[in-house]
Design a protein around this motif. Structure first.
Motif, PDB file in Angstrom:
ATOM      1  N   ALA A  44       0.865   9.987  -0.593  1.00 41.26           N
ATOM      2  CA  ALA A  44      -0.567  10.264  -0.415  1.00 41.26           C
ATOM      3  C   ALA A  44      -1.348  10.047  -1.706  1.00 41.26           C
ATOM      4  N   THR A  45      -0.685  10.161  -2.853  1.00 39.15           N
ATOM      5  CA  THR A  45      -1.392  10.009  -4.133  1.00 39.15           C
ATOM      6  C   THR A  45      -1.046   8.700  -4.832  1.00 39.15           C
ATOM      7  N   ASN A  46      -0.416   7.790  -4.120  1.00 41.45           N
ATOM      8  CA  ASN A  46      -0.062   6.463  -4.661  1.00 41.45           C
ATOM      9  C   ASN A  46       0.776   6.556  -5.939  1.00 41.45           C
ATOM     10  N   PRO A  81       0.807  -1.227   0.000  1.00 42.47           N
ATOM     11  CA  PRO A  81       0.000   0.000   0.000  1.00 42.47           C
ATOM     12  C   PRO A  81       0.843   1.283   0.000  1.00 42.47           C
ATOM     13  N   ARG A 109      -1.605  12.478   5.113  1.00 39.67           N
ATOM     14  CA  ARG A 109      -1.820  11.051   4.958  1.00 39.67           C
ATOM     15  C   ARG A 109      -0.529  10.322   4.578  1.00 39.67           C
TER      16      ARG A 109
HETATM   17  C1  LIG Z   1      -4.284   5.385  -2.661  1.00 41.76           C
HETATM   18  O1  LIG Z   1      -4.492   4.046  -2.242  1.00 41.76           O
HETATM   19  C2  LIG Z   1      -5.256   3.912  -1.063  1.00 41.76           C
HETATM   20  C3  LIG Z   1      -5.355   2.437  -0.710  1.00 41.76           C
HETATM   21  O2  LIG Z   1      -4.120   1.863  -0.708  1.00 41.76           O
HETATM   22  C4  LIG Z   1      -6.664   4.476  -1.305  1.00 41.76           C
HETATM   23  O3  LIG Z   1      -7.386   4.428  -0.092  1.00 41.76           O
HETATM   24  C5  LIG Z   1      -6.550   5.916  -1.769  1.00 41.76           C
HETATM   25  O4  LIG Z   1      -7.836   6.399  -2.119  1.00 41.76           O
HETATM   26  C6  LIG Z   1      -5.630   6.040  -2.962  1.00 41.76           C
HETATM   27  N1  LIG Z   1      -5.448   7.456  -3.216  1.00 41.76           N
HETATM   28  C7  LIG Z   1      -5.373   7.951  -4.438  1.00 41.76           C
HETATM   29  C8  LIG Z   1      -5.227   9.433  -4.541  1.00 41.76           C
HETATM   30  O5  LIG Z   1      -5.444   7.268  -5.427  1.00 41.76           O
END
Ligand SMILES: *[C@@H]1O[C@H](CO)[C@@H](O)[C@H](O)[C@H]1NC(C)=O
Ligand SMILES: *[C@@H]1O[C@H](CO)[C@@H](O)[C@H](O)[C@H]1NC(C)=O
Ligand SMILES: *[C@@H]1O[C@H](CO)[C@@H](O)[C@H](O)[C@H]1NC(C)=O
Ligand SMILES: *[C@@H]1O[C@H](CO)[C@@H](O)[C@H](O)[C@H]1NC(C)=O
Ligand SMILES: *[C@@H]1O[C@H](CO)[C@@H](O)[C@H](O)[C@H]1NC(C)=O
Length: 597
Positions: A506-508, A45, A126
């Motif tokens: 925070a934005t993966n 994650p 986050r």
């Molecule tokens: C990033 O991933 C998390 C779960 O791992 C999710 O809850 C979150 O919404 C995602 N955020 C974005 C900006 O994509």
């Protein structure tokens, strides 16, 4: 990384006891640089590489700590130091951080560090939580803030600098004990530093209050889990009283005019930006219209917006409309016009992305360059632009602008993390291609100020996470310890990278550039040494300058040289070798050129 519960219990037992209020679930220690060559597991994650960039960048603040260190301190090669700091003015200023590669403590840049960090953390909090770095963020902020609380604890006074210009080169056990404290007061004010500290306290108060700042018109960011109302109130009260000093103590002036002995270090060029910033943060923290009105009036009467120039510890004018735009959204009852400040912010950003800002260029390798500001520590101005654009992008007036700002930011982030002609990954200790010789008296292990580069040949300690100054205008980086413009580390080089990493988590975001697989570090070309370096002796420009001056008159030169000897040593990149230790970051020092003398 996976930890079973027994390991977790064992690690918890080793935790230092004087962290802030939050405890990490595990002790973060920087991984070996070789771990940066493996792509992250997409099922994790939190992206492991960004996690390490964030963790290392905070670890660097621990390396820089001063005073009595906690039990089981995770930087095991650091010792207690300078325990008497502040005693000359009746204060205990032993804590806090050493500013850079040397051992001074400087209030003005520290206040910007705390402000910038709090600002970014109130948007991408986050990221700190997800990476399990919130305890370290809390510890870092409190180390700075508690020192600033002590430095401003006497009514109407603020300590602005500890240490003097005599450059000591060596470890933390024998730092010379003569370390004077310099102050500004209500009678001899430093409007800029009062304002900058007010911003630090107000922004951190916002964060400890649990208030997130807007990411867009319809979405607030996230705060890390370090809420503490008691602390938030203490910080806010101090922020208010320092702001009153900035606003009312006369004459309003830059702090180097108030006290002798500080000009050489971080002389500031202006105080208006600090007044606008601090009143805006106070408006955000209190919802009080008086602060919002003061911020807007000062902005207007000072001829803002400022649409040219960099943002750094000294100058934040181009970032003021962005903060006011956030105030408009966050406190809609204060009557702040969002569209005006949105448009003002974009005026600055569009000149950068459009390539039309005066006195700027992009290096062949892709680094955005501000003439003057980028000539020393070139990565900092570029990273600051990238950070502010990332933070602002969600507030942009159109999707295309938002995309343009993010693309620009990404180009600078990529450059810093390996996409450059030298294949250098600029934060130390991060990747096998990271700098090996940051200028840091703490880390070098040497004590011979005349032989900084080779005593010892291999730097004793890895300065994990430390962002070095950066390459010259030809994208060349020489990795020589004596070359402070390129290799020195400093507190204020860190927040942009920290905010970027928190944003990416925070934005993966996917892996940083360097994971793509990079060639070895390119050896810098001979004779390519441009405006950035000084370790290689006189630059061509300096030689020409001196030759001309000799023709003009040796005596005149000698007189000027004696009068402006420090600046000349910096300019010509030579002189007594201890002057290779950075001793001036002043705006005036950096902007000085031979013509202006
Ligand atoms: C990033 O991933 C998390 C779960 O791992 C999710 O809850 C979150 O919404 C995602 N955020 C974005 C900006 O994509
Ligand atoms: C909140 O901060 C104060 C002041 O630093 C500290 O004494 C207290 O322990 C903190 N409270 C919590 C719940 O951590
Ligand atoms: C800390 O002290 C040890 C000796 O106990 C010494 O070897 C080490 O170099 C010191 N660290 C620094 C940064 O000087
Ligand atoms: C963001 O938070 C502020 C208060 O901190 C609030 O006034 C505002 O309505 C929130 N905005 C959104 C879009 O939720
Ligand atoms: C945050 O600040 C507001 C306004 O000053 C105050 O009412 C609230 O109690 C604070 N919350 C915390 C958690 O400190």
């Amino acid at each position: 990384m996976h930890f079973n519960s027994l390991q977790a219990v064992l690690l918890l037992a080793l935790l230092p006891h004087t962290l802030g209020q939050v405890e990490p679930t595990r002790v973060y220690l920087p991984p070996p640089a070789t771990s940066a060559t493996a792509a992250s597991d997409p099922s994790n994650p939190v992206n492991e590489q960004w996690n390490n960039i964030l963790g290392n960048a905070l670890y660097f603040f621990d390396i820089q700590r001063s005073g009595r260190l906690p039990e089981n301190f995770r930087v095991d090669w650091r010792n207690d130091s300078v325990l008497a700091d502040g005693s000359d003015v009746g204060l205990d200023l032993s804590g806090g951080f050493f500013d850079a590669g040397n051992y001074i403590k400087a209030t003005l840049p520290l206040c910007w560090v705390v402000t910038q960090l709090s600002w970014g953390a109130a948007m991408f909090g986050r990221g700190f939580d997800a990476a399990d770095q919130t305890a370290y963020l809390d510890e870092t902020l409190r180390t700075g803030l508690d020192w600033l609380l002590e430095a401003s604890s006497k009514d109407g006074e603020l300590v602005v600098l500890i240490g003097n210009e005599d450059s000591y080169w060596g470890g933390d056990l024998s730092i010379p004990s003569k370390r004077p404290s310099f102050r500004v007061t209500r009678q001899k004010p430093g409007t800029d530093v009062f304002g900058s500290c007010a911003s630090a306290f107000a922004s951190a108060s916002l964060l400890y209050n649990g208030t997130a700042l807007p990411l867009s018109r319809s979405e607030n960011g996230t705060v890390p889990s370090l809420k503490n109302s008691t602390y938030a109130k203490t910080l806010l009260d101090r922020g208010k009283s320092l702001f009153e000093l900035a606003k009312t103590a006369t004459p309003q002036q830059v702090y180097q005019k108030a006290t002798d002995g500080v000009e050489w270090a971080y002389a500031s060029s202006d105080f208006v930006d600090e007044l606008v910033f601090s009143s805006t943060f106070l408006a955000l923290a209190t919802g009080d219209k008086t602060y919002a009105d003061y911020a807007q009036q000062t902005y207007k009467s000072s001829g803002y917006p400022v649409t040219d120039g960099a943002v750094n510890w000294d100058q934040r004018a181009p970032a003021t409309p962005f903060l006011l735009a956030q105030l408009a959204l966050s406190q809609p009852n204060l009557g702040v016009d969002f569209s005006k400040y949105q448009s003002d912010t974009e005026g600055w950003m569009d000149r950068i992305t459009g390539g039309i800002m005066s006195k700027t260029l992009t290096t062949k390798g892709g680094l955005f360059w501000f003439e003057g500001d980028s000539d020393a520590a070139s990565l900092n101005p570029a990273l600051n632009v990238a950070t502010i654009m990332l933070m602002y992008s969600g507030l942009a007036s159109s999707t295309s602008k938002s995309t343009r700002y993010r693309t620009f930011a990404q180009s600078q982030i990529d450059y810093v993390l390996g996409k450059n002609p030298m294949n250098v990954v600029y934060p130390a200790g991060t990747h096998p291609n990271s700098p090996k010789n940051p200028q840091s008296a703490l880390a070098s292990g040497g004590s011979d100020a005349d032989n900084i580069d080779n005593d010892p040949p291999v730097e004793a300690h890895v300065l994990y996470g430390g962002v070095v100054g950066g390459p010259d205008k030809n994208d060349m980086y020489y990795d020589q310890r004596s070359d402070w413009k390129q290799t020195e580390v400093a507190l204020d080089y860190q927040p942009p990278l920290l905010i970027i990493a928190a944003h990416q988590i925070a934005t993966n975001a996917s892996d940083p550039y360097y994971v793509k697989g990079m060639g070895a570090v390119v050896t810098p070309t001979k004779g390519g040494r441009g405006s950035g370096g000084e370790g290689g002796g006189l630059s061509t420009g300096a030689k020409v300058g001196i030759a001309v001056s000799i023709v003009v008159g040796v005596l005149l030169l000698a007189a000027i040289a004696f009068w402006k000897r420090n600046q000349i040593l910096v300019l010509c990149g030579r002189g007594r070798s201890d002057k290779k230790i950075r001793h001036t970051r002043s705006a005036s020092g950096e902007r000085l050129n031979l013509g202006s003398m």
